[in-house]
Design a protein around this motif. Sequence first.
Motif, mmCIF file in Angstrom:
data_model
loop_
_atom_site.group_PDB
_atom_site.id
_atom_site.type_symbol
_atom_site.label_atom_id
_atom_site.label_comp_id
_atom_site.label_asym_id
_atom_site.label_seq_id
_atom_site.Cartn_x
_atom_site.Cartn_y
_atom_site.Cartn_z
ATOM 1 N N ASP A 104 0.868 -1.182 0.000
ATOM 2 C CA ASP A 104 0.000 0.000 0.000
ATOM 3 C C ASP A 104 0.902 1.228 0.000
ATOM 4 O O ASP A 104 1.384 1.655 1.036
ATOM 5 C CB ASP A 104 -0.900 -0.051 1.251
ATOM 6 N N LYS A 105 1.139 1.775 -1.188
ATOM 7 C CA LYS A 105 2.103 2.881 -1.385
ATOM 8 C C LYS A 105 3.485 2.478 -0.845
ATOM 9 O O LYS A 105 4.038 1.492 -1.303
ATOM 10 C CB LYS A 105 1.587 4.170 -0.754
ATOM 11 N N ASP A 106 4.012 3.195 0.157
ATOM 12 C CA ASP A 106 5.361 2.899 0.650
ATOM 13 C C ASP A 106 5.344 1.963 1.849
ATOM 14 O O ASP A 106 6.370 1.776 2.495
ATOM 15 C CB ASP A 106 6.060 4.208 1.082
ATOM 16 N N THR A 107 4.177 1.389 2.144
ATOM 17 C CA THR A 107 4.067 0.578 3.349
ATOM 18 C C THR A 107 3.672 -0.859 3.001
ATOM 19 O O THR A 107 2.840 -1.082 2.127
ATOM 20 C CB THR A 107 2.994 1.180 4.280
ATOM 21 N N ALA A 108 4.296 -1.790 3.733
ATOM 22 C CA ALA A 108 3.879 -3.190 3.628
ATOM 23 C C ALA A 108 2.892 -3.443 4.757
ATOM 24 O O ALA A 108 3.224 -3.238 5.919
ATOM 25 C CB ALA A 108 5.085 -4.092 3.787
ATOM 26 N N ARG A 109 1.651 -3.809 4.404
ATOM 27 C CA ARG A 109 0.640 -4.054 5.441
ATOM 28 C C ARG A 109 0.450 -5.557 5.620
ATOM 29 O O ARG A 109 0.530 -6.331 4.665
ATOM 30 C CB ARG A 109 -0.694 -3.428 5.060
ATOM 31 N N LEU A 110 0.153 -5.942 6.864
ATOM 32 C CA LEU A 110 0.036 -7.364 7.174
ATOM 33 C C LEU A 110 -1.161 -7.643 8.060
ATOM 34 O O LEU A 110 -1.418 -6.897 9.014
ATOM 35 C CB LEU A 110 1.277 -7.840 7.936
ATOM 36 N N VAL A 111 -1.891 -8.710 7.752
ATOM 37 C CA VAL A 111 -2.921 -9.220 8.661
ATOM 38 C C VAL A 111 -2.774 -10.744 8.704
ATOM 39 O O VAL A 111 -2.804 -11.400 7.658
ATOM 40 C CB VAL A 111 -4.350 -8.840 8.194
ATOM 41 N N PHE A 112 -2.560 -11.268 9.894
ATOM 42 C CA PHE A 112 -2.464 -12.719 10.089
ATOM 43 C C PHE A 112 -3.645 -13.145 10.960
ATOM 44 O O PHE A 112 -3.902 -12.531 11.997
ATOM 45 C CB PHE A 112 -1.164 -13.109 10.806
ATOM 46 N N ALA A 113 -4.336 -14.248 10.569
ATOM 47 C CA ALA A 113 -5.470 -14.717 11.367
ATOM 48 C C ALA A 113 -5.614 -16.230 11.236
ATOM 49 O O ALA A 113 -5.188 -16.820 10.237
ATOM 50 C CB ALA A 113 -6.745 -14.014 10.900
ATOM 51 N N ARG A 114 -6.181 -16.829 12.256
ATOM 52 C CA ARG A 114 -6.454 -18.269 12.157
ATOM 53 C C ARG A 114 -7.840 -18.555 12.718
ATOM 54 O O ARG A 114 -8.341 -17.822 13.592
ATOM 55 C CB ARG A 114 -5.394 -19.071 12.913
ATOM 56 N N SER A 115 -8.465 -19.654 12.232
ATOM 57 C CA SER A 115 -9.767 -20.042 12.780
ATOM 58 C C SER A 115 -9.546 -20.588 14.195
ATOM 59 O O SER A 115 -8.423 -20.982 14.549
ATOM 60 C CB SER A 115 -10.420 -21.098 11.881
ATOM 61 N N LEU A 140 2.891 -13.983 17.607
ATOM 62 C CA LEU A 140 4.326 -14.318 17.543
ATOM 63 C C LEU A 140 4.825 -14.244 16.104
ATOM 64 O O LEU A 140 5.888 -13.684 15.821
ATOM 65 C CB LEU A 140 4.530 -15.743 18.055
ATOM 66 N N LEU A 141 4.014 -14.796 15.203
ATOM 67 C CA LEU A 141 4.347 -14.824 13.781
ATOM 68 C C LEU A 141 4.484 -13.385 13.234
ATOM 69 O O LEU A 141 5.371 -13.071 12.444
ATOM 70 C CB LEU A 141 3.225 -15.564 13.049
ATOM 71 N N MET A 142 3.555 -12.531 13.700
ATOM 72 C CA MET A 142 3.556 -11.124 13.260
ATOM 73 C C MET A 142 4.831 -10.423 13.708
ATOM 74 O O MET A 142 5.441 -9.666 12.942
ATOM 75 C CB MET A 142 2.317 -10.410 13.816
ATOM 76 N N ARG A 143 5.234 -10.682 14.958
ATOM 77 C CA ARG A 143 6.460 -10.034 15.456
ATOM 78 C C ARG A 143 7.670 -10.448 14.611
ATOM 79 O O ARG A 143 8.506 -9.629 14.263
ATOM 80 C CB ARG A 143 6.682 -10.382 16.936
ATOM 81 N N GLU A 144 7.694 -11.711 14.259
ATOM 82 C CA GLU A 144 8.771 -12.256 13.419
ATOM 83 C C GLU A 144 8.792 -11.544 12.054
ATOM 84 O O GLU A 144 9.842 -11.118 11.576
ATOM 85 C CB GLU A 144 8.503 -13.749 13.211
ATOM 86 N N MET A 170 11.600 -8.731 10.140
ATOM 87 C CA MET A 170 12.161 -8.877 8.789
ATOM 88 C C MET A 170 11.785 -7.718 7.864
ATOM 89 O O MET A 170 12.497 -7.421 6.918
ATOM 90 C CB MET A 170 11.675 -10.199 8.176
ATOM 91 N N LEU A 171 10.646 -7.033 8.174
ATOM 92 C CA LEU A 171 10.176 -5.943 7.298
ATOM 93 C C LEU A 171 10.479 -4.556 7.860
ATOM 94 O O LEU A 171 10.048 -3.548 7.308
ATOM 95 C CB LEU A 171 8.660 -6.071 7.075
ATOM 96 N N ASP A 172 11.236 -4.526 8.964
ATOM 97 C CA ASP A 172 11.563 -3.263 9.638
ATOM 98 C C ASP A 172 10.283 -2.482 9.958
ATOM 99 O O ASP A 172 10.084 -1.345 9.508
ATOM 100 C CB ASP A 172 12.498 -2.410 8.761
ATOM 101 N N GLY A 173 9.414 -3.145 10.738
ATOM 102 C CA GLY A 173 8.140 -2.482 11.065
ATOM 103 C C GLY A 173 7.667 -2.805 12.462
ATOM 104 O O GLY A 173 8.463 -3.202 13.316
ATOM 105 N N ARG A 174 6.386 -2.593 12.680
ATOM 106 C CA ARG A 174 5.799 -2.841 14.002
ATOM 107 C C ARG A 174 4.460 -3.533 13.838
ATOM 108 O O ARG A 174 3.774 -3.357 12.840
ATOM 109 C CB ARG A 174 5.554 -1.510 14.722
ATOM 110 N N GLN A 176 -2.086 -7.726 13.530
ATOM 111 C CA GLN A 176 -1.923 -6.785 12.417
ATOM 112 C C GLN A 176 -0.586 -6.078 12.531
ATOM 113 O O GLN A 176 -0.070 -5.903 13.637
ATOM 114 C CB GLN A 176 -3.028 -5.728 12.460
ATOM 115 N N GLY A 177 -0.056 -5.625 11.412
ATOM 116 C CA GLY A 177 1.218 -4.912 11.468
ATOM 117 C C GLY A 177 1.554 -4.277 10.138
ATOM 118 O O GLY A 177 0.768 -4.332 9.184
ATOM 119 N N GLY A 178 2.749 -3.655 10.120
ATOM 120 C CA GLY A 178 3.188 -3.014 8.885
ATOM 121 C C GLY A 178 4.691 -2.816 8.929
ATOM 122 O O GLY A 178 5.292 -2.862 10.004
ATOM 123 N N GLY A 179 5.309 -2.613 7.768
ATOM 124 C CA GLY A 179 6.755 -2.422 7.719
ATOM 125 C C GLY A 179 7.168 -1.585 6.528
ATOM 126 O O GLY A 179 6.344 -1.267 5.663
#
Length: 398
Positions: free
Chosen positions: A335-346, A355-359, A363-367, A376-379
């Motif tokens: 999304d423009k200059d940002t890498a957006r992340l959403v991880f979810a499980r049933s 834990l997976l998000m922090r990892e 690697m993506l230099d984000g939070r 949720q996160g971004g880098g």
Amino acid sequence: MPVTERLYYSDSHLIEFEARVVDVTERVSGWTAIVLNRTAFYPTGGGQPGDTGTLDGLRVVECVDDGDRGVLHVVQGTAPPREAIVRGRVDWPRRLDHMQQHTGQHILSQAFVTLFNAPTRGFRVLDASCEIDVELREPTIEKIERAVELANNVIWEDRAITIRNVTSDEAAELSLRKEPSREGELRLIEIEGFDLTPCGGTHAYRTGEVGMIAVRSWERAKGLTRIDFVAGTRALADYRKANRSAREVAALFSSGRDDIPGLTAHALEENKELHRRVRVLEEIAAEVEAEKLLTAASGGIVARVFEGRDAESLKKLAQAVIANPGTIALLGSRDKDTARLVFARSSDAAGDMSLLMREACVMLDGRGGGKPELAQGGGKLVDQLEAVISQLASKLST
Ligand SMILES: [Zn+2]
């Protein structure tokens, strides 16, 4: 005998005059203050801005009242010597504008006294409009419009405005709108059969010269009602501006100017309704999309990177995926200059998404962060997004 005879006291329409230079003082480098034996220049005071103009062609940029020392004319350039006879010229459009606002204020203030017994406590001439602070309780559009109507009737009756000089004893016998702020002889401004008040400013000869008064807005401020108004040429300028704005909006609707309040309200309501419908449709679309993604996925793990999708849209899609049992969604978006992340499980699937998000964020230099079921996160390292997602996905499937 004061140093400067103030010609504007007896004639507010005098703009050209001859005078003798009494004093010349350097103020700051390049700027000089000239005192004359007589002047038609009005110095700043009493809520009215000072005049500008010329003295023998030199630009008078400011005019200051220095009390007993007289009126200071601030000029730039080589000043004439003491005792020189100079020709002064006051900038008439500026003076007329100030007289219209100032005289307009006398009329509008008296209108509030006449109708609502509400005196004026403050007055300011601003760049494009003026303000009065009135002791008017509970201002309503009806009250304001009644005062504006009375004020304009007084203007259009073209009443005479005269100056009366009286002693303080004589003044005590008169009914003045405002208490005098000084002792001794008083200068009273009388609007025939309407208003009598002490004032040292410049006024129109007759009320008709004020042209018209319009109130733009009002608000409660410090226990008073602050009224923003325009008179004379400012009223016309303000009308032009307001009309232009209204016509520009009307053009967007291809409608008449006076239909726009209803059309705008309708368009805003329609917009809200469309937003509601878009949200519903987005959910349906996410369900369909989730189904397609799951069909193509192996072992219930959906790992995908999209272009230009915002966090909210990613989350909706992830939620639609994990509504199915035994599923995990690892979604990313450039999304423009940002890498957006959403991880979810049933709820029945294994793995800690937070834990997976922090990892991933390392690697993506984000939070990022969240709960074991949803994170949720971004880098910043947008280029690495694809690799990070597929790395985490293969880690989960082993
Ligand atoms: Zn006045």
